[in-house]
Motif scaffolding. Structure first.
Motif, PDB file in Angstrom:
ATOM      1  N   SER A   1       0.843  -1.185  -0.147  1.00 13.54           N
ATOM      2  CA  SER A   1       0.002   0.075   0.055  1.00 13.54           C
ATOM      3  C   SER A   1       0.696   1.313  -0.074  1.00 13.54           C
ATOM      4  O   SER A   1       2.049   1.034   0.242  1.00 13.54           O
ATOM      5  N   VAL A   2       0.141   2.295  -0.214  1.00 16.11           N
ATOM      6  CA  VAL A   2       1.040   3.654  -0.347  1.00 16.11           C
ATOM      7  C   VAL A   2       0.458   4.558   0.340  1.00 16.11           C
ATOM      8  O   VAL A   2      -1.011   4.678   0.253  1.00 16.11           O
ATOM      9  N   PHE A   3       1.002   5.592   1.185  1.00 13.43           N
ATOM     10  CA  PHE A   3       0.289   6.472   1.996  1.00 13.43           C
ATOM     11  C   PHE A   3       1.105   7.712   1.426  1.00 13.43           C
ATOM     12  O   PHE A   3       2.102   7.915   1.377  1.00 13.43           O
ATOM     13  N   TYR A   4      -0.022   8.853   1.182  1.00 15.13           N
ATOM     14  CA  TYR A   4       0.497  10.143   0.808  1.00 15.13           C
ATOM     15  C   TYR A   4       0.047  11.124   1.509  1.00 15.13           C
ATOM     16  O   TYR A   4      -0.995  11.259   2.092  1.00 15.13           O
ATOM     17  N   ASP A   5       0.838  12.266   1.675  1.00 15.63           N
ATOM     18  CA  ASP A   5       0.312  13.481   2.595  1.00 15.63           C
ATOM     19  C   ASP A   5       1.430  14.541   2.102  1.00 15.63           C
ATOM     20  O   ASP A   5       2.297  14.249   1.208  1.00 15.63           O
ATOM     21  N   ASP A   6       1.147  15.795   2.529  1.00 19.68           N
ATOM     22  CA  ASP A   6       2.278  16.809   2.262  1.00 19.68           C
ATOM     23  C   ASP A   6       3.722  16.526   2.323  1.00 19.68           C
ATOM     24  O   ASP A   6       4.601  17.160   1.937  1.00 19.68           O
ATOM     25  N   ARG A   7       3.762  15.782   3.451  1.00 19.90           N
ATOM     26  CA  ARG A   7       5.275  15.376   3.863  1.00 19.90           C
ATOM     27  C   ARG A   7       6.227  14.507   2.729  1.00 19.90           C
ATOM     28  O   ARG A   7       7.352  14.457   2.611  1.00 19.90           O
ATOM     29  N   GLY A   8       5.154  13.821   2.002  1.00 19.47           N
ATOM     30  CA  GLY A   8       5.841  12.998   1.005  1.00 19.47           C
ATOM     31  C   GLY A   8       5.025  11.548   1.002  1.00 19.47           C
ATOM     32  O   GLY A   8       3.865  11.565   0.748  1.00 19.47           O
ATOM     33  N   GLU A   9       5.748  10.323   0.972  1.00 22.18           N
ATOM     34  CA  GLU A   9       5.092   9.049   0.613  1.00 22.18           C
ATOM     35  C   GLU A   9       5.878   8.196   1.600  1.00 22.18           C
ATOM     36  O   GLU A   9       7.023   7.816   1.946  1.00 22.18           O
TER      37      GLU A   9
ATOM     38  N   TYR B   1       9.749   8.526   1.403  1.00 21.74           N
ATOM     39  CA  TYR B   1      10.254   9.514   0.980  1.00 21.74           C
ATOM     40  C   TYR B   1       9.868  10.855   1.661  1.00 21.74           C
ATOM     41  O   TYR B   1       8.624  10.677   1.862  1.00 21.74           O
ATOM     42  N   THR B   2      10.626  11.636   2.298  1.00 21.23           N
ATOM     43  CA  THR B   2      10.168  12.776   3.312  1.00 21.23           C
ATOM     44  C   THR B   2      10.909  13.948   2.599  1.00 21.23           C
ATOM     45  O   THR B   2      12.007  13.971   2.571  1.00 21.23           O
ATOM     46  N   ARG B   3       9.979  15.129   2.603  1.00 21.26           N
ATOM     47  CA  ARG B   3      10.780  16.300   2.316  1.00 21.26           C
ATOM     48  C   ARG B   3      11.058  17.106   3.502  1.00 21.26           C
ATOM     49  O   ARG B   3      10.754  16.797   4.717  1.00 21.26           O
ATOM     50  N   ALA B   4      12.051  17.818   3.138  1.00 19.49           N
ATOM     51  CA  ALA B   4      12.825  18.557   4.210  1.00 19.49           C
ATOM     52  C   ALA B   4      11.856  19.651   5.197  1.00 19.49           C
ATOM     53  O   ALA B   4      11.124  20.142   4.567  1.00 19.49           O
TER      54      ALA B   4
ATOM     55  N   PHE C   1      11.611  11.497  13.930  1.00 16.00           N
ATOM     56  CA  PHE C   1      12.342  11.618  12.837  1.00 16.00           C
ATOM     57  C   PHE C   1      12.313  12.951  12.054  1.00 16.00           C
ATOM     58  O   PHE C   1      10.964  13.583  11.953  1.00 16.00           O
ATOM     59  N   GLU C   2      13.186  13.803  12.384  1.00 16.54           N
ATOM     60  CA  GLU C   2      13.345  14.978  12.030  1.00 16.54           C
ATOM     61  C   GLU C   2      14.071  15.381  10.498  1.00 16.54           C
ATOM     62  O   GLU C   2      15.266  15.065  10.646  1.00 16.54           O
ATOM     63  N   PHE C   3      13.405  15.743   9.328  1.00 16.01           N
ATOM     64  CA  PHE C   3      14.045  15.499   8.228  1.00 16.01           C
ATOM     65  C   PHE C   3      14.698  16.877   7.710  1.00 16.01           C
ATOM     66  O   PHE C   3      14.075  17.779   7.460  1.00 16.01           O
ATOM     67  N   VAL C   4      16.093  16.849   7.782  1.00 11.31           N
ATOM     68  CA  VAL C   4      16.776  17.996   7.525  1.00 11.31           C
ATOM     69  C   VAL C   4      16.723  18.294   6.001  1.00 11.31           C
ATOM     70  O   VAL C   4      17.067  19.494   5.468  1.00 11.31           O
ATOM     71  N   GLU C   5      16.993  17.475   5.089  1.00 17.60           N
ATOM     72  CA  GLU C   5      16.972  17.329   3.573  1.00 17.60           C
ATOM     73  C   GLU C   5      16.164  16.439   3.075  1.00 17.60           C
ATOM     74  O   GLU C   5      15.502  15.539   3.861  1.00 17.60           O
ATOM     75  N   ASP C   6      15.620  16.364   2.093  1.00 16.77           N
ATOM     76  CA  ASP C   6      14.787  15.315   1.313  1.00 16.77           C
ATOM     77  C   ASP C   6      15.417  14.284   1.606  1.00 16.77           C
ATOM     78  O   ASP C   6      16.714  14.076   1.146  1.00 16.77           O
ATOM     79  N   THR C   7      14.744  13.215   2.114  1.00 20.79           N
ATOM     80  CA  THR C   7      15.340  11.938   2.525  1.00 20.79           C
ATOM     81  C   THR C   7      14.406  10.673   1.985  1.00 20.79           C
ATOM     82  O   THR C   7      13.438  10.657   1.906  1.00 20.79           O
TER      83      THR C   7
ATOM     84  N   ASP D   1      16.597   1.118  10.729  1.00 20.39           N
ATOM     85  CA  ASP D   1      16.328   2.141   9.576  1.00 20.39           C
ATOM     86  C   ASP D   1      17.819   2.061   8.794  1.00 20.39           C
ATOM     87  O   ASP D   1      18.660   1.830   9.323  1.00 20.39           O
ATOM     88  N   PHE D   2      17.534   2.190   7.483  1.00 20.00           N
ATOM     89  CA  PHE D   2      18.794   2.457   6.453  1.00 20.00           C
ATOM     90  C   PHE D   2      18.326   3.776   5.870  1.00 20.00           C
ATOM     91  O   PHE D   2      17.261   3.673   5.138  1.00 20.00           O
ATOM     92  N   VAL D   3      19.226   4.756   5.686  1.00 20.31           N
ATOM     93  CA  VAL D   3      19.218   5.858   5.014  1.00 20.31           C
ATOM     94  C   VAL D   3      19.744   5.685   3.349  1.00 20.31           C
ATOM     95  O   VAL D   3      21.174   5.376   3.712  1.00 20.31           O
ATOM     96  N   PHE D   4      18.822   5.958   2.503  1.00 20.94           N
ATOM     97  CA  PHE D   4      19.261   5.747   1.089  1.00 20.94           C
ATOM     98  C   PHE D   4      20.162   7.142   0.799  1.00 20.94           C
ATOM     99  O   PHE D   4      21.113   7.206   0.174  1.00 20.94           O
ATOM    100  N   SER D   5      19.410   8.243   1.131  1.00 17.12           N
ATOM    101  CA  SER D   5      19.671   9.519   0.708  1.00 17.12           C
ATOM    102  C   SER D   5      19.099  10.504   1.563  1.00 17.12           C
ATOM    103  O   SER D   5      18.092  10.149   2.176  1.00 17.12           O
ATOM    104  N   GLY D   6      19.665  11.775   1.691  1.00 17.10           N
ATOM    105  CA  GLY D   6      19.244  12.820   2.609  1.00 17.10           C
ATOM    106  C   GLY D   6      20.019  12.693   3.973  1.00 17.10           C
ATOM    107  O   GLY D   6      20.938  12.326   4.014  1.00 17.10           O
ATOM    108  N   ARG D   7      19.241  13.492   4.784  1.00 21.71           N
ATOM    109  CA  ARG D   7      19.765  13.690   6.104  1.00 21.71           C
ATOM    110  C   ARG D   7      18.486  14.127   7.313  1.00 21.71           C
ATOM    111  O   ARG D   7      17.793  14.567   6.857  1.00 21.71           O
TER     112      ARG D   7
END
Length: 212
Positions: free
Chosen positions: A89-97, A112-115, A169-175, A130-136
């Motif tokens: 399933s996929v959940f969407y909101d303003d933060r991402g997916e 995927y979460t926006r900064a 989790f506080e997203f400093v960059e798109d992550t 957790d494993f971080v692929f990209s971002g911070r």
């Protein structure tokens, strides 16, 4: 681990379509993203919850008045279960997916979460990995003395949050990151002092009505 490799393969297949699907909504999300980034919630570092700190890492923390029902769990032992989260399933909101998938018969979420946005504000009766692929991302965790510790993680970092430890989790960059639980089975309760901050970013009033 094979689980992470499988998640990476799935992410590679998904990332191209995800990036194209979010391009069309970028303008719609600019205002929400700017509002989120204008917040600074690090006053939480100066707060102390000694009663809860003494219970961190133990089952007793689930009896704290600051621990409230989560809106979703996929295993029966959570007495506050309202609904399961199906896979896939996929959940969407303003933060991402959030992509809820199965890999090697295990539940894995690819996020995927926006900064500027926050997630979680909860705790689990099992370890979260957790494993971080990209971002911070910055991770807040409640310590045994009742204070909050903030650590920063970037690409290719592997993170383990022990059971019964409230976290944000506080997203400093798109992550983009993957999350899963050991032993398997998603169960969660909100930690109100943290979850109220997460919800405030999303315009939600009550911790029990929050989003993932």
């Amino acid at each position: 681990p094979r689980l992470v490799l499988k998640a990476i393969q799935m992410w590679d297949n998904w990332s191209t379509s995800a990036s194209s699907s979010t391009k069309g909504t970028k303008g719609d999300n600019d205002t929400a993203r700017a509002a989120a980034q204008d917040h600074d919630d690090h006053d939480i570092v100066g707060s102390c919850f000694p009663e809860d700190g003494r219970l961190v890492g133990t089952d007793a923390i689930f009896t704290s008045p600051n621990v409230v029902p989560h809106h979703a769990s996929d295993t029966a032992p959570n007495p506050h279960k309202r609904m399961g989260v199906p896979t896939p399933s996929v959940f969407y909101d303003d933060r991402g997916e959030i992509h809820n998938i199965k890999a090697n018969d295990r539940r894995v979420n690819i996020l995927y979460t926006r900064a500027g946005y926050l997630r979680s504000g909860d705790l689990h009766p099992n370890d979260q990995l957790d494993f971080v692929f990209s971002g911070r991302v910055r991770i807040w965790t409640l310590q045994s003395d009742g204070t909050t510790k903030i650590t920063t993680h970037g690409p290719h970092d592997f993170i383990r949050i022990p059971k019964a430890v409230p976290h944000v989790f506080e997203f400093v960059e798109d992550t983009v990151l993957a999350e899963w639980w050991e032993p398997q089975g998603f169960q969660a309760w909100f930690y109100k002092p943290y979850r109220d901050i997460v919800n405030a970013r999303m315009g939600v009033e009550r911790s029990s009505e929050g989003v993932p």
